[in-house]
Write a protein that holds these residues in place. Structure first.
Motif, PDB file in Angstrom:
ATOM      1  N   LEU A 289       0.806  -1.105   0.056  1.00 38.30           N
ATOM      2  CA  LEU A 289       0.114   0.113   0.053  1.00 38.30           C
ATOM      3  C   LEU A 289       0.960   1.302  -0.075  1.00 38.30           C
ATOM      4  O   LEU A 289       1.515   1.365   1.012  1.00 38.30           O
ATOM      5  CB  LEU A 289      -0.938  -0.106   1.372  1.00 38.30           C
ATOM      6  CG  LEU A 289      -1.839   1.294   1.350  1.00 38.30           C
ATOM      7  CD1 LEU A 289      -2.603   1.401   0.310  1.00 38.30           C
ATOM      8  CD2 LEU A 289      -2.540   1.340   2.740  1.00 38.30           C
TER       9      LEU A 289
ATOM     10  N   THR B  41       1.059   5.211  -0.106  1.00 36.67           N
ATOM     11  CA  THR B  41       0.185   6.472   0.282  1.00 36.67           C
ATOM     12  C   THR B  41       1.255   7.585   0.531  1.00 36.67           C
ATOM     13  O   THR B  41       2.535   7.589   0.582  1.00 36.67           O
ATOM     14  CB  THR B  41      -0.602   6.294   1.744  1.00 36.67           C
ATOM     15  OG1 THR B  41       0.434   6.369   2.729  1.00 36.67           O
ATOM     16  CG2 THR B  41      -1.285   5.048   1.786  1.00 36.67           C
TER      17      THR B  41
ATOM     18  N   THR C  12      -2.245  13.012   6.475  1.00 34.67           N
ATOM     19  CA  THR C  12      -1.836  11.527   6.181  1.00 34.67           C
ATOM     20  C   THR C  12      -0.722  11.292   7.079  1.00 34.67           C
ATOM     21  O   THR C  12      -0.447  10.311   7.332  1.00 34.67           O
ATOM     22  CB  THR C  12      -1.405  11.227   4.604  1.00 34.67           C
ATOM     23  OG1 THR C  12      -2.562  11.576   3.967  1.00 34.67           O
ATOM     24  CG2 THR C  12      -0.900   9.761   4.728  1.00 34.67           C
TER      25      THR C  12
ATOM     26  N   TRP D 229      -4.059   6.846   9.207  1.00 30.73           N
ATOM     27  CA  TRP D 229      -4.899   6.040   8.427  1.00 30.73           C
ATOM     28  C   TRP D 229      -4.272   5.049   7.344  1.00 30.73           C
ATOM     29  O   TRP D 229      -4.917   3.957   7.234  1.00 30.73           O
ATOM     30  CB  TRP D 229      -6.022   6.876   7.692  1.00 30.73           C
ATOM     31  CG  TRP D 229      -5.344   7.935   6.554  1.00 30.73           C
ATOM     32  CD1 TRP D 229      -5.171   9.139   6.761  1.00 30.73           C
ATOM     33  CD2 TRP D 229      -5.050   7.530   5.275  1.00 30.73           C
ATOM     34  NE1 TRP D 229      -4.633   9.806   5.463  1.00 30.73           N
ATOM     35  CE2 TRP D 229      -4.496   8.630   4.778  1.00 30.73           C
ATOM     36  CE3 TRP D 229      -5.169   6.469   4.517  1.00 30.73           C
ATOM     37  CZ2 TRP D 229      -4.339   8.797   3.111  1.00 30.73           C
ATOM     38  CZ3 TRP D 229      -4.835   6.305   3.111  1.00 30.73           C
ATOM     39  CH2 TRP D 229      -4.299   7.621   2.589  1.00 30.73           C
ATOM     40  N   PRO D 230      -3.275   5.372   6.878  1.00 35.79           N
ATOM     41  CA  PRO D 230      -2.589   4.528   6.044  1.00 35.79           C
ATOM     42  C   PRO D 230      -2.291   2.944   6.739  1.00 35.79           C
ATOM     43  O   PRO D 230      -2.476   2.204   5.983  1.00 35.79           O
ATOM     44  CB  PRO D 230      -1.228   5.082   5.390  1.00 35.79           C
ATOM     45  CG  PRO D 230      -1.334   6.563   5.403  1.00 35.79           C
ATOM     46  CD  PRO D 230      -2.509   6.600   6.849  1.00 35.79           C
ATOM     47  N   TRP D 231      -1.925   3.133   7.896  1.00 34.46           N
ATOM     48  CA  TRP D 231      -1.595   2.124   8.673  1.00 34.46           C
ATOM     49  C   TRP D 231      -2.968   1.194   8.648  1.00 34.46           C
ATOM     50  O   TRP D 231      -3.174  -0.056   8.314  1.00 34.46           O
ATOM     51  CB  TRP D 231      -1.022   2.197   9.781  1.00 34.46           C
ATOM     52  CG  TRP D 231      -0.824   0.877  10.669  1.00 34.46           C
ATOM     53  CD1 TRP D 231      -1.612   0.444  11.639  1.00 34.46           C
ATOM     54  CD2 TRP D 231       0.231   0.098  10.632  1.00 34.46           C
ATOM     55  NE1 TRP D 231      -1.128  -0.734  12.246  1.00 34.46           N
ATOM     56  CE2 TRP D 231      -0.027  -0.913  11.636  1.00 34.46           C
ATOM     57  CE3 TRP D 231       1.610   0.092   9.940  1.00 34.46           C
ATOM     58  CZ2 TRP D 231       0.899  -2.134  11.827  1.00 34.46           C
ATOM     59  CZ3 TRP D 231       2.408  -0.940  10.176  1.00 34.46           C
ATOM     60  CH2 TRP D 231       1.905  -1.990  11.138  1.00 34.46           C
TER      61      TRP D 231
ATOM     62  N   GLY E 180      -4.043  -0.233   5.459  1.00 37.55           N
ATOM     63  CA  GLY E 180      -3.047  -1.400   4.957  1.00 37.55           C
ATOM     64  C   GLY E 180      -3.550  -2.585   5.740  1.00 37.55           C
ATOM     65  O   GLY E 180      -3.644  -3.765   5.151  1.00 37.55           O
TER      66      GLY E 180
ATOM     67  N   ILE F  96       3.414  -1.346   4.197  1.00 36.35           N
ATOM     68  CA  ILE F  96       2.629   0.102   3.918  1.00 36.35           C
ATOM     69  C   ILE F  96       3.718   1.100   4.029  1.00 36.35           C
ATOM     70  O   ILE F  96       4.557   1.061   4.939  1.00 36.35           O
ATOM     71  CB  ILE F  96       1.753   0.177   5.208  1.00 36.35           C
ATOM     72  CG1 ILE F  96       0.733  -1.081   5.294  1.00 36.35           C
ATOM     73  CG2 ILE F  96       1.097   1.559   5.263  1.00 36.35           C
ATOM     74  CD1 ILE F  96       0.178  -1.078   6.769  1.00 36.35           C
TER      75      ILE F  96
ATOM     76  N   ASN G  27       4.174   5.304   3.727  1.00 34.13           N
ATOM     77  CA  ASN G  27       3.637   6.588   4.055  1.00 34.13           C
ATOM     78  C   ASN G  27       4.757   7.498   3.626  1.00 34.13           C
ATOM     79  O   ASN G  27       5.590   7.838   4.686  1.00 34.13           O
ATOM     80  CB  ASN G  27       3.265   6.400   5.511  1.00 34.13           C
ATOM     81  CG  ASN G  27       2.347   7.838   5.746  1.00 34.13           C
ATOM     82  OD1 ASN G  27       2.401   8.620   5.109  1.00 34.13           O
ATOM     83  ND2 ASN G  27       1.517   7.897   6.902  1.00 34.13           N
TER      84      ASN G  27
ATOM     85  N   ALA H 150      -9.775   5.642   7.067  1.00 33.87           N
ATOM     86  CA  ALA H 150      -9.573   4.522   6.609  1.00 33.87           C
ATOM     87  C   ALA H 150     -10.844   3.479   6.313  1.00 33.87           C
ATOM     88  O   ALA H 150     -10.704   3.024   4.879  1.00 33.87           O
ATOM     89  CB  ALA H 150      -8.591   3.708   7.538  1.00 33.87           C
TER      90      ALA H 150
END
Length: 231
Positions: free
Chosen positions: A3, A5, A11, A31-33, A36, A44, A46, A218
């Motif tokens: 993922l 991001t 972010t 949110w990326p974590w 993911g 992941i 970021n 997320a």
């Protein structure tokens, strides 16, 4: 699956400084974590930075792609959070003029602040004066074309590498664009609009998402990705 991001402080985890002690802890609050984990990602990434611009988002995304070419059997999903389009960055060239361009060589500039690399703080007055002039001349029309340019560049990059991608509209709100431009964006790019209208918890005395807010974002992005899959 990776993922990938990118974005600005929404972010990166702006406002959460009192809840973590190191970058690993910070990344697991954002949110990326959470996204993911929901997607079952093996890795992941970021790339976000506080006060980052769309210019920085594009630069660091293509730099990551150039230096991290995926293996044939690796899937990548990219979710890119665009930010307020008047922001920009200014390259602070080092004396050796090396082509090894590092992120810390770029000043991050927005309406109310300039974030300078540590080794270039003696240029603050010059950059702030330039920033005041630039922001005084900035118009929303310029910003609209900035958004179109970045969307087109990201679309081309990801299509070239057969990468699924989604662009999250956090603070741009394309609803302010003329309808023909809104339609062009929504019809041609994997664009998740209306981020500001989403209901998610925010920090007290700070517009950034809270820890719960990042989890809620997320979930919202996942719902949008699933909607794209049904189309």
């Amino acid at each position: 699956m990776i993922l990938l991001t990118n974005g600005c402080s929404w972010t990166w985890g702006g406002g959460l400084e009192s809840f973590y002690k190191n970058d690993d802890m910070r990344l697991k609050l954002c949110w990326p974590w959470h996204l993911g984990m929901m997607l079952g990602a093996d890795e992941i990434v970021n790339l976000a930075m506080g006060c980052g611009s769309n210019q920085r988002i594009w630069r660091t995304t293509i730099d990551w792609m150039i230096h991290h070419q995926p293996e044939d059997n690796q899937d990548i999903i990219a979710v890119i959070q665009l930010t307020e389009p008047s922001r920009y960055e200014h390259y602070m060239e080092e004396s050796n003029r090396s082509w090894e361009i590092r992120d810390i060589q770029w000043a991050r500039c927005k309406t109310d602040s300039v974030q300078l690399p540590g080794t270039h703080r003696n240029f603050r007055k010059q950059i702030e004066a330039y920033n005041d002039t630039r922001m005084g001349l900035y118009t929303e029309i310029e910003g609209m074309y900035d958004v179109l340019s970045v969307c087109a560049a990201l679309h081309s990059l990801f299509k070239m590498h057969k990468i699924k991608y989604y662009i999250w509209d956090f603070s741009i709100n394309i609803a302010r664009f003329p309808k023909k431009y809104q339609d062009f964006i929504l019809e041609n790019f994997s664009y998740i609009p209306n981020g500001p209208s989403w209901n998610y918890e925010r920090l007290s005395n700070d517009p950034h998402p809270s820890i719960l807010g990042h989890q809620q974002i997320a979930h919202k992005i996942l719902q949008s990705i699933e909607t794209f899959g049904e189309e």
